[in-house]
Scaffold this active site. Structure first.
Site, PDB file in Angstrom:
ATOM      1  N   LYS A 116       0.810  -1.215   0.000  1.00  0.00           N
ATOM      2  CA  LYS A 116       0.000   0.000   0.000  1.00  0.00           C
ATOM      3  C   LYS A 116       0.844   1.267   0.000  1.00  0.00           C
ATOM      4  CE  LYS A 116      -4.021  -2.052   2.322  1.00  0.00           C
ATOM      5  NZ  LYS A 116      -3.492  -3.366   2.637  1.00  0.00           N
ATOM      6  N   GLU A 200      -2.818   6.411   8.217  1.00  0.00           N
ATOM      7  CA  GLU A 200      -3.606   7.321   7.392  1.00  0.00           C
ATOM      8  C   GLU A 200      -4.619   8.069   8.244  1.00  0.00           C
ATOM      9  OE1 GLU A 200      -3.864   5.242   2.992  1.00  0.00           O
ATOM     10  OE2 GLU A 200      -5.576   5.130   4.346  1.00  0.00           O
ATOM     11  N   HIS A 235     -14.337  -3.793   8.176  1.00  0.00           N
ATOM     12  CA  HIS A 235     -13.666  -3.612   6.884  1.00  0.00           C
ATOM     13  C   HIS A 235     -13.921  -4.766   5.925  1.00  0.00           C
ATOM     14  CE1 HIS A 235     -11.723  -0.301   8.909  1.00  0.00           C
ATOM     15  NE2 HIS A 235     -11.233  -1.112   9.808  1.00  0.00           N
ATOM     16  N   ARG A 297      -6.932  -8.278  -9.208  1.00  0.00           N
ATOM     17  CA  ARG A 297      -7.613  -9.554  -9.441  1.00  0.00           C
ATOM     18  C   ARG A 297      -9.085  -9.290  -9.690  1.00  0.00           C
ATOM     19  NH1 ARG A 297     -10.378  -9.633  -4.704  1.00  0.00           N
ATOM     20  NH2 ARG A 297      -9.320  -8.923  -2.819  1.00  0.00           N
TER      21      ARG A 297
END
Length: 651
Positions: A116, A200, A235, A297
């Site tokens: 990430k 973040e 999540h 994907r």
């Protein structure tokens, strides 16, 4: 086009790939673990080969073994599905090394977007907006905590590898940072073999909106519109839909342009998803969305896109992997109507969504206009603790959003699964929630309304228990009549006083007693250690599924399992509820043990972690006392209800 495909996956996605392969004339080759012997996908394939033990790392994650098998059976290509090896660059390279086509992006794109922090740096360079935060290499806890303070709470700690919400923690206060960091790093290491994280800024009222893109080898990249995946829990996506409610044409164009730029920046080929987080605190705005990550994907929720476009994304994958150009140009791709998908899982929302493994005794799905069900199981299948607990994806398509949601709600009402608990009732409540229907939701909606959605401890359905007990008694009486014995007490004959017809039963494994008082016609239900309560005959319809040993009553999306109790089996022995016994809440692996025999613990102290179906579950001491006996070793597989330890009173 390819002559054959080896599918390096299992369950629902394997079945999905097989269907398209058959339509295109491609021979399908399945692989399976010991736990999946005889599974539906192994019988749908043209041929199937056992690859290894149940543990994924020895079967579905054993890339070298899979490639060797593909070469031996002459597979032209390997389709990785999603999960497992689908985003493994080394596996993609291994396929190419032996001349087998990997149905996915080039290894370079997987690597570029797999971490990430590196992906965000690349996106910034390509002009794609990213969330403010720290994406650097310094991983010391003190430094990361300082960065979190600078960014400003709340923040998100995210594992730099993988996805699916693994290794992610929200932190609202400075004092909680270290514990959250430890958990995120441990989960990242366990799930992806990488404990590194990034920090973040947490976006207020976030909406999770993703763009489906496709690229071919000529460098052409197109988008197939967005999917809104904001209904999440921890999540993990629960319901996905397209188009995204409240998304303007101008914002859609901005997001699509950013997604295409992201794909071109990494030389993307095949199916991919660019995931954005949007700040909806002042409505969805073109200047308030940010790149989160890219999934290199096919996505679980791809049927939503197929429903609104009328396209087969797996077919597109095969064609692009075979070197063909994209089947359509951007101007030729249209969207029609509205589609929504619900993920039906083997889990118990009333008990913190614990996974629910076991045999599926009955399975029925509705069939009608605008409905599609993708599943990899059938009646008689086993939901094992080794893999994701998904039973099916229920997809509804309609001319508009309300029609699609109505169809989905009705489909969930008509769905029947007996055996493992499911989230069917929870999904229907979510589908019918007024705020969701009005488009007033974000990624925190589910957590904020768990109790209202039925995802909280609830009293057992006493009426359903009565229905089941009546059926059990009738079955027992029929057996008694077949072998008459004058000394039997099945009819509760008494010479004097009132006749009381009673039966000891297990309700979802919990001891209970039902007593029918003939004089008053009242039925009383009493659980161990509880006061009895009178119940009336149920008025709402219920469906009953009988097996040799148990009986399942399903009503309004909830399930009750009943068994006649045999006191000689020891099933009536109390456990939990302050008894000092710590049990495994589900089938899984004992990941960690935090106490040892003889240790004094406080009530509520964390004593162990059980890992099942990609999730960690902490176990706490039911009372204060001394750990008297530990009955399981770290790393071992444990069965649901197995005693892990006993805590005795005293010091």
């Amino acid at each position: 086009m390819f002559a054959s495909v080896l599918i390096a996956n299992r369950g629902e996605i394997a079945c999905r790939v097989i269907r398209t392969a058959r339509r295109l004339g491609i021979r399908s080759i399945a692989i399976y673990s010991e736990a999946d012997r005889g599974a539906l996908f192994t019988r749908l394939a043209d041929e199937a080969h056992e690859i290894g033990p149940a543990a994924a790392r020895e079967s579905y994650l054993a890339g070298d073994k899979i490639i060797a098998l593909a070469k031996r059976v002459g597979a032209s290509c390997i389709h990785p599905g999603y999960g497992f090896l689908s985003e493994n660059a080394e596996f993609a390279e291994g396929c190419a090394a032996v001349g087998i086509v990997f149905v996915g992006p080039p290894a370079s794109a997987i690597r570029a977007m797999g971490l990430k922090n590196a992906a965000k740096a690349l996106m910034q360079k390509a002009g794609v907006p990213v969330v403010p935060g720290y994406h650097g290499d310094n991983q010391t806890a003190k430094f990361l905590k300082e960065k979190a303070y600078e960014i400003g709470y709340p923040v998100l700690i995210k594992a730099i590898a993988g996805g699916g919400g693994k290794g992610m923690r929200r932190v609202d206060a400075h004092v909680d940072f270290e514990a959250a960091l430890e958990g995120a790093a441990r989960e990242g290491q366990s799930a992806f073999g990488d404990s590194r994280v990034l920090i973040e800024k947490y976006v207020a009222q976030p909406r999770h909106i993703e763009m489906q893109i496709f690229g071919d080898r000529s460098g052409e990249v197109v988008h197939l519109f967005e999917r809104d995946c904001s209904l999440q829990r921890r999540h993990q996506k629960v319901i996905e839909e397209s188009p995204a409610p409240g998304l303007s044409a101008s914002m859609r164009a901005e997001m699509a342009a950013a997604a295409i730029a992201a794909g071109k920046a990494v030389g993307y080929v095949g199916a991919g998803t660019i995931e954005f987080i949007a700040d909806s605190s002042r409505g969805l705005r073109p200047d308030a969305f940010y790149f989160m990550e890219m999934n290199t994907r096919l996505q679980v929720e791809h049927p939503v896109t197929e429903a609104i476009t009328g396209l087969d994304l797996v077919e597109w994958q095969f064609r692009v992997a075979a070197g063909q150009p994209l089947p359509l140009k951007q101007s030729d791709i249209r969207q029609s109507g509205h589609a929504v998908e619900a993920r039906l899982y083997a889990e118990n929302p009333e008990n913190n969504f614990l996974p629910s493994a076991g045999k599926i005794y009955a399975l029925q799905f509705p069939d009608g206009e605008g409905l599609r069900v993708d599943t990899g199981v059938e009646a008689g299948s086993e939901v094992t603790p080794f893999y994701d607990p998904m039973i099916a994806k229920v997809i509804a398509h309609g001319a508009n959003r309300n029609e699609a949601l109505d169809r989905l709600s009705h489909a969930l009402e008509e769905t029947l699964v007996a055996g493992p608990r499911t989230n069917a009732a929870f999904l229907r409540a979510l589908c019918d929630a007024p705020e969701f229907r009005a488009g007033a939701f974000d990624t925190g909606f589910i957590e904020a309304h768990l109790a209202r959605l039925g995802a909280a401890p609830r009293e057992p359905d006493a009426g359903a228990i009565l229905l089941g007990a009546q059926r059990l008694l009738a079955r027992r009486s029929a057996g008694a009549a077949a072998s008459f014995d004058p000394w039997r007490v099945a009819d509760s004959f008494e010479l004097t006083g009132r006749r009381n017809v009673g039966v000891d039963i297990l309700v979802d494994g919990r001891p209970a007693a039902l007593v029918q008082r003939s004089a008053s016609g009242v039925t009383e239900l009493a659980f161990a250690d509880d006061r009895p309560a009178a119940i009336d005959a149920p008025k709402a319809a219920a469906r009953i599924v009988e097996t040799d040993e148990a009986l399942f009553v399903l009503r309004e999306g909830r399930q009750i399992e009943l068994r006649l109790a045999d006191p000689l089996d020891g099933e009536m022995e109390a456990s939990g509820n302050g008894s000092g016994v710590v049990e495994a809440p589900m089938h899984g692996r004992l990941l960690a043990m935090f106490v040892e025999e003889g240790q004094i613990v406080a009530q509520g102290a964390r004593v162990a972690i059980v890992e099942a179906m990609k999730m960690e579950h902490s176990l706490n001491a039911p009372r204060a006392g001394r750990v008297a006996r530990i009955a399981a070793a770290v790393g071992s597989q444990v069965q649901q209800g197995a005693r892990l330890m006993t805590i005795e009173e005293g010091e």
